[in-house]
Every structure is written in structure tokens, then in C-alpha cells.
Design a protein around this motif. Sequence first.
Motif, short mmCIF file in Angstrom:
data_model
loop_
_atom_site.label_atom_id
_atom_site.label_comp_id
_atom_site.label_asym_id
_atom_site.label_seq_id
_atom_site.Cartn_x
_atom_site.Cartn_y
_atom_site.Cartn_z
N THR A 39 -9.95 -2.73 -16.35
CA THR A 39 -9.18 -3.03 -15.15
C THR A 39 -10.06 -2.66 -13.96
OG1 THR A 39 -7.03 -2.64 -16.20
CG2 THR A 39 -7.13 -2.48 -13.79
N ILE A 40 -10.37 -3.65 -13.13
CA ILE A 40 -11.27 -3.46 -12.00
C ILE A 40 -10.50 -3.60 -10.70
CG2 ILE A 40 -13.34 -4.30 -10.83
CD1 ILE A 40 -14.32 -5.41 -13.45
N ALA A 41 -10.75 -2.68 -9.78
CA ALA A 41 -10.13 -2.76 -8.45
C ALA A 41 -11.22 -2.64 -7.40
CB ALA A 41 -9.09 -1.65 -8.27
N GLY A 42 -11.13 -3.47 -6.37
CA GLY A 42 -12.05 -3.41 -5.25
C GLY A 42 -11.32 -2.90 -4.02
N ARG A 98 -12.77 0.60 -13.43
CA ARG A 98 -13.92 0.39 -12.55
C ARG A 98 -13.40 0.25 -11.12
NH1 ARG A 98 -15.83 1.65 -16.64
NH2 ARG A 98 -17.55 0.72 -17.83
N LEU A 99 -13.93 1.08 -10.23
CA LEU A 99 -13.48 1.08 -8.84
C LEU A 99 -14.68 0.74 -7.95
CD1 LEU A 99 -10.89 1.59 -7.25
CD2 LEU A 99 -11.57 3.99 -7.05
N LEU A 100 -14.62 -0.41 -7.28
CA LEU A 100 -15.72 -0.89 -6.45
C LEU A 100 -15.37 -0.74 -4.98
CD1 LEU A 100 -18.46 -2.36 -6.22
CD2 LEU A 100 -17.19 -4.53 -6.32
N SER A 123 -9.59 6.28 -14.05
CA SER A 123 -9.35 6.85 -15.37
C SER A 123 -10.40 7.90 -15.70
CB SER A 123 -9.38 5.75 -16.43
OG SER A 123 -10.69 5.20 -16.56
N GLY A 124 -10.12 8.71 -16.71
CA GLY A 124 -11.02 9.80 -17.07
C GLY A 124 -12.41 9.34 -17.47
N HIS A 125 -12.52 8.14 -18.05
CA HIS A 125 -13.82 7.60 -18.45
C HIS A 125 -14.26 6.47 -17.53
CE1 HIS A 125 -13.73 9.95 -22.14
NE2 HIS A 125 -12.48 9.54 -22.32
N GLY A 126 -13.61 6.35 -16.39
CA GLY A 126 -13.91 5.26 -15.48
C GLY A 126 -15.16 5.51 -14.65
#
Length: 257
Positions: A39-42, A98-100, A123-126
Motif C-alpha cells: 500500500t503506497i501513499a504519496g 511505502r510513504l513517498l 507500518s513496522g516494516h515500511g
Amino acid sequence: MWSDVVDFNRFYRSRLGKAARGIVQAEIRAHWPDVTGCTIAGIGYATPYLKQFEGEANRILAIMPAHQGVTHWPRGKPNRVALADETSLPFDDLSIDRLLLVHALENSEHLRAMMRECWRVLSGHGRLLAVVPARRGIWARSERTPFGHGKPYSKYQMEKLLKDSLFEPLLTTRALYMPPSDWDLVLRTGPAVERIGRRWCPRLGGALFVEAHKQVYSATPARRVAFRPRLVPVAGIGPAVAGRGRAEPDVRFGIGH
């Protein structure tokens, strides 16, 4: 401050903007070569760089800060962009892989609070990837592009910001060595200039790419809570007495908070 969504749109539709987008997009992909099922957020104005992950990521979302404005994305498809307060992201805890952050940190009006929100939703492994104007780069000195507005950062400043926000920096790279010019010669030789810059002038890239993950073991409460033990009555159940149908209440004292 460069904070209007109309200005961002205009730049990324220009010839220089398209050239810059290709370079930055390739560098983002180098950091995240595999996003299958993520799950990716920008946050900020990251939509020009999210499309490359379609078909791989599980979900792709974008948040644009309220002071910046919002535009529909992706074009011709159901909207996946929301206008939100950067200090109150509309995501659950630990929900983003993933946070961009693009055009976000240099333009933020509440930087520390926004970073705290990024820590909460990741997330903890993000992984978090911040793309910011480099203090030494020529792009930070040109007001013709969004990289020339807001606060530019050095590698040390970015790493300190991340550490203070309970993130651990993992990898820092640079890109945008070509001049911020739309001259035909500059645009044609852009890829060659990028290769030369990486090899011979690695610290002069116009943009910093800093990847980090969250320090879960370093989590602290947002505010200090004083612990004052006090005795409070606790109603319990005592042993049943022969000949009675139910137990008698037994009042004891315990430690309360």
C-alpha cells in the motif's frame, strides 16, 4: 512559497518538468524496485511519481495538504487523491507500506507534527522516501521550478530531522544534475549530464532522496504523563458461604493510575 497545485501542474506539464519527472521517477524506482502487494501513499505533490507503481502495488493513494489545494488523479479514472490536514492524515495506524514525500517537507507549515503523523501511519516494516531540494544543488537557486521554493536541505539536516522524528535513515542518493533550463541543448543532453554528475560531482545533485524506516523500539508518548499511584476500592467476589446462593462482595484496595 511554492504551494499552489496549479503551479505544480503547470511545471510538470512543461518540457523542463517532464524531463525532471523522468529523472526523479527513475531515482525513486531505484530505491523501491519491488512494491508488489504494498500500500503506497504519496504526500505533498507526489502524483507525477505514483503512476509507475500501478499494476504492482495493492493500493496507491495520495494526500495533498490543505494549504496547497487538490486536483483529480489519475486522469480519466476514479479519484485517489484527498485533501487533508498534514497533521492529521486520514489513514489508520500502521496501514502504509511505502510513504513517498515529494514537495512536502520543504513546504510544510507544521513539519514536526507532519513527521509524527508519517511515523504513525507507516507500518513496522515500511519505508519512507523523502524527496527534497538539495541545499548545494543549483535547482534550489532557481525559482522557475518547485525545487527552488521552500526550505532546501543538506544530507545532515535531513538525517537529523528523521532521527528526531523517530526514523532511522537507511540510504541517501542524489539526482537532477542537469541545469534547470528548458533550452533544447540542455534537455537533449540531460541524461548524459546526469551520468557525468553522478560520477564526478556526486554532491551537486539538485534533489536529495532519503530513505528511512521507523524506529519502533524508540517510540515515546506525544506528551509526558505523570504517574501518581493512589489507593482505590476494587469490588471483588469473595468465597461462597455454605448455605447461601451467591458469594459475598469482598472490597479490597488496588493501585490506580
